[in-house]
Design a protein around this motif. Structure first.
Motif, short mmCIF file in Angstrom:
data_model
loop_
_atom_site.label_atom_id
_atom_site.label_comp_id
_atom_site.label_asym_id
_atom_site.label_seq_id
_atom_site.Cartn_x
_atom_site.Cartn_y
_atom_site.Cartn_z
N VAL B 29 10.83 -30.90 47.52
CA VAL B 29 12.25 -31.21 47.78
C VAL B 29 13.14 -30.84 46.58
N LYS B 30 12.70 -31.26 45.37
CA LYS B 30 13.53 -31.02 44.18
C LYS B 30 13.15 -29.74 43.44
N ASN B 31 12.34 -28.91 44.08
CA ASN B 31 11.84 -27.70 43.42
C ASN B 31 12.94 -26.84 42.79
N LYS B 32 13.95 -26.57 43.56
CA LYS B 32 15.01 -25.65 43.09
C LYS B 32 15.76 -26.21 41.89
N ASP B 33 16.07 -27.52 41.98
CA ASP B 33 16.83 -28.15 40.88
C ASP B 33 16.04 -28.09 39.58
N PHE B 34 14.75 -28.47 39.67
CA PHE B 34 13.94 -28.49 38.45
C PHE B 34 13.71 -27.09 37.90
N SER B 35 13.51 -26.13 38.81
CA SER B 35 13.31 -24.74 38.37
C SER B 35 14.55 -24.27 37.61
N ARG B 36 15.72 -24.63 38.17
CA ARG B 36 16.96 -24.21 37.53
C ARG B 36 17.13 -24.85 36.15
N GLN B 37 16.78 -26.14 36.09
CA GLN B 37 16.87 -26.84 34.80
C GLN B 37 15.94 -26.22 33.77
N ALA B 38 14.71 -25.89 34.22
CA ALA B 38 13.72 -25.31 33.30
C ALA B 38 14.22 -23.96 32.80
N LEU B 39 14.75 -23.16 33.74
CA LEU B 39 15.25 -21.82 33.38
C LEU B 39 16.41 -21.95 32.39
N PHE B 40 17.26 -22.93 32.65
CA PHE B 40 18.43 -23.15 31.79
C PHE B 40 17.99 -23.52 30.37
N GLN B 41 16.88 -24.34 30.30
CA GLN B 41 16.41 -24.77 28.98
C GLN B 41 15.83 -23.62 28.17
N ARG B 42 15.14 -22.69 28.86
CA ARG B 42 14.48 -21.65 28.08
C ARG B 42 15.25 -20.31 28.07
N SER B 43 16.42 -20.29 28.73
CA SER B 43 17.18 -19.04 28.76
C SER B 43 18.43 -19.15 27.90
N SER B 44 18.84 -18.02 27.39
CA SER B 44 20.12 -17.99 26.67
C SER B 44 21.03 -16.98 27.36
N TYR B 45 22.31 -17.29 27.39
CA TYR B 45 23.30 -16.42 28.04
C TYR B 45 24.20 -15.82 26.98
N LEU B 46 24.37 -14.53 27.09
CA LEU B 46 25.25 -13.84 26.14
C LEU B 46 26.25 -13.02 26.94
N GLU B 47 27.54 -13.21 26.65
CA GLU B 47 28.54 -12.45 27.41
C GLU B 47 28.76 -11.09 26.77
N ILE B 48 28.68 -10.04 27.59
CA ILE B 48 28.94 -8.69 27.09
C ILE B 48 30.37 -8.33 27.47
N PRO B 49 31.25 -8.14 26.47
CA PRO B 49 32.65 -7.89 26.82
C PRO B 49 32.83 -6.57 27.57
N SER B 50 33.80 -6.57 28.51
CA SER B 50 34.07 -5.34 29.26
C SER B 50 35.21 -4.60 28.57
N PRO B 51 35.07 -3.28 28.41
CA PRO B 51 36.16 -2.54 27.76
C PRO B 51 37.42 -2.56 28.63
N ARG B 52 38.56 -2.80 28.01
CA ARG B 52 39.83 -2.85 28.74
C ARG B 52 40.23 -1.44 29.15
N GLY B 53 40.83 -1.32 30.32
CA GLY B 53 41.23 0.00 30.82
C GLY B 53 42.36 0.61 30.02
N ASP B 54 42.44 1.93 30.08
CA ASP B 54 43.50 2.65 29.38
C ASP B 54 44.77 2.67 30.23
N ILE B 55 45.89 2.93 29.60
CA ILE B 55 47.14 3.18 30.32
C ILE B 55 47.58 4.59 29.93
N LEU B 56 47.65 5.47 30.93
CA LEU B 56 47.92 6.88 30.66
C LEU B 56 49.31 7.29 31.11
N SER B 57 49.82 8.32 30.46
CA SER B 57 51.08 8.91 30.93
C SER B 57 50.77 9.82 32.11
#
Lengths: 75, 555
Positions: B29-57
């Motif tokens: 029953v609680k499989n998904k919740d615990f799996s998510r918690q375990a993954l959260f504990q052992r995973s790290s999240y790093l945001e990769i910034p997206s390059p902003r678009g150019d404005i051209l003439s």
């Protein structure tokens, strides 16, 4: 019979150990190679960005006008 | 005895069943919740910034693009350069950042002190070559403006929001912020208890989506000319500020838009925030005599007058609601027709036109020409001076509005309204962006349908009247030879504390060319010119000066 089997077993073990060492060595050097290539890619990307910036700066009308003025050209 | 043994057995079986049920609850029953918690504990999240678009003439040259930039910081506790090394570092920093570097020594209780933002790659390399301890760099997205600040007001700038994330403000950066920002990517990596990456563990990379590139309608040659000429014009006429707006009348595409004084979007923090707003789309001004062409067009369109109608009150000043209405030079032209009323920029003649037109139709046409509401241009912070409700209009308001006083408009509203005359009576919607390019997808922005304001016949009549005003009016001396220009000068006094200041005017000139097949509509405004208060002696020569260069380019 027993001693031949033992010899084969030792040989297989040594061969496996050798194989493992070779594989580890290859993987380790490949990792270094990948890291070096990554570094080169980053460096090239950076150089490329620098060049791009210079091209934009020197193609701008503001820069061209400044250069023209420095050469005493008149509109 | 046997039943006791049986009860004990049953009790143990019950306990086992309870344990199995609990395990089942956790595992199933609680499989998904615990799996998510375990993954959260052992995973790290790093945001990769997206390059902003150019404005051209319009020729695909970047008006703004991204540049490699770095945040330069020091660790004051471990930063101990020699005097010579310090001098070398300061030589690559600007004055304010050098001062901050000095400040770092006083902050020796800190372990991180930011010194300089947006440091160039070259400057970073110079500092790194000193091999000093206690300093570092962090990549930082930086905007680059190859054409410097000539397009500052229409571009806007990129700053930080309350969450310290990049955000566009004002102009195109603000209006198209969502499209330009793209979507940042994510790196999800499994790590051990000591926060080291597990090499054989899961590693998911969600690649960042680059922001879209905007291809604008701005012709950077015209933008440069307009900027240069306006700067010269402000210096020549001693004006406080000025705007130049150039539009393609058939489509509403803005070809150039310049306002001075402006600011450097790359270092916007060093400028007064009042400069951030684009006056062309947000500052209301009384248009003065340039407004006469619109009111005359309304009177012609409703057949209230024809070009040959004679003004029977033009021989002297007139009085409306006890207010005397005079001509700008107090010269009167009895028996003028409508062509001459515009040629002489005759206020009394316009009172005659206003009376013929009638109150409701005058207000109706003011609204039809788009005043009192936004033009819909794709730039952030557009605002429109409000029109007074009809019930608050009195006789004198209708009279003064006919010659452009007592009513406020923005430069972009004025250009659009005159574009209706240039475009056979159809008023376009002004816009800046032609295409939005996302990866390999190009989305063409279709033009909004033009609105019919006056008939093509009225537009043709009005064009001829405006050509005559340029050829025979007050500013005829400055007109370039060999080309037909339809235009009108304007001089409006500036209201200060409920009264008009005689010494402060806004001089303007609006027109289009070539008159028979217009390629552009242009408005030039100058606030408080010092050499002469009149539009015919300041804004008009500047308009003609800019148009000479435009003709050369558009040939």
């Amino acid at each position: 019979m027993k001693s031949i089997f033992l010899k084969i077993l030792i040989f297989v073990n040594i061969a496996l150990l050798g194989g493992q060492l070779m594989l580890s060595f290859t993987r380790a050097t490949q990792g270094t190679l990948v890291a070096e290539l990554n570094q080169k890619t980053q460096s090239l990307k950076s150089d490329n960005a620098q060049l791009r910036e210079q091209i934009y700066s020197r193609s701008s009308l503001v820069y061209i006008e400044l250069q023209a003025r420095s050469l005493a050209l008149k509109p | 005895m046997k039943w006791r043994y049986f009860l004990l057995h049953l009790f143990y079986v019950f306990l086992v069943v309870l344990v199995v049920l609990r395990l089942g609850y956790w595992q199933i029953v609680k499989n998904k919740d615990f799996s998510r918690q375990a993954l959260f504990q052992r995973s790290s999240y790093l945001e990769i910034p997206s390059p902003r678009g150019d404005i051209l003439s319009s020729d695909s040259f970047p008006l703004t693009t991204n540049q490699e930039g770095y945040l330069f910081y020091v660790d004051p506790k471990n930063f101990h350069p020699t005097g010579e090394q310090l001098g070398k570092i300061k030589s690559v920093l600007d004055a304010s950042d050098s001062a901050r570097l000095n400040l770092a020594f006083a902050k020796n209780q800190l372990s991180w002190f930011p010194v300089s933002h947006h440091l160039s790659h070259l400057a970073k390399q110079n500092i790194e070559s000193l091999n000093l301890k206690g300093l570092g760099f962090e990549p930082e997205p930086t905007r680059m403006y190859p054409e410097a600040s000539i397009s500052a007001h229409l571009l806007g700038f990129v700053g930080l929001d309350t969450n310290s994330q990049s955000k566009g403000y004002f102009g195109l950066e603000g209006y198209y912020d969502r499209q330009l920002s793209g979507k940042p990517g994510k790196l999800i990596q499994e790590k051990d208890a000591l926060d080291r990456p597990i090499l054989i563990g899961d590693q998911n990379i969600l690649s960042p989506q680059s922001g879209s590139t905007l291809v604008t309608s701005i012709d950077r040659r015209l933008q440069f000319i307009a900027y240069q000429k306006l700067a010269q014009g402000l210096a020549r006429y001693g004006a406080k500020s000025g705007t130049v707006t150039i539009m393609e009348p058939q489509t509403g595409r803005i070809l150039a838009m310049v306002s001075l004084p402006n600011y450097d979007p790359g270092s916007y923090r060093d400028f007064d925030p009042y400069l951030y707003k684009n006056p062309t789309i947000s500052d209301g001004f009384e248009p003065g005599s340039t407004f006469k062409v619109l009111m005359m067009a309304a009177a012609l369109d409703t057949h209230a007058v024809s070009p040959d109608t004679i003004c029977d009150i033009c021989g002297s000043q007139v009085t409306v609601s006890d207010y005397p209405i005079k001509t700008w030079n107090e010269k009167y032209y009895p028996g003028s027709n409508m062509v001459e009323v515009i040629q002489h920029s005759d206020n009394v003649g316009m009172v005659f036109v206003s009376r013929r037109l009638g109150h409701s139709r005058e207000l109706e046409y003011i609204k039809k020409f788009g005043f009192g509401k936004l033009t819909g241009i794709d730039l952030q912070e557009e605002s429109s001076p409000a029109l007074r409700p009809e019930k608050n209009w009195v006789d004198i308001d209708y009279a003064t509005a006919s010659f452009g006083q007592g009513i406020a408009v923005t430069p972009v509203q004025m250009v659009r309204a005159v574009a209706a005359i240039a475009n056979r009576g159809f008023m376009p919607t002004p816009r800046m962006v032609d295409k939005v390019v996302t990866g390999s997808l190009t989305k063409n922005i279709s033009t909004s349908p033009s609105v019919a304001v006056i008939s093509p016949i009225t537009a043709a009549q009005m064009t001829q009247i405006m050509v005559n005003a340029v050829d025979n009016g007050e500013a005829k001396w400055a007109k370039p030879a060999g080309v037909s220009i339809a235009g009108k000068t304007g001089t409006a006094q500036i209201p200060v504390l409920g009264h008009y200041d005689k010494d402060k005017t806004i001089a303007s000139f609006v027109g289009f060319a070539p008159a028979e097949k217009p390629k552009f509509v242009m408005l030039v405004t100058l606030r408080e010119p010092q050499t002469s208060p009149w539009g015919s002696e300041t804004a008009a020569p500047l308009w003609f000066d800019i148009s000479r260069d435009i003709f050369r380019l558009l040939k």
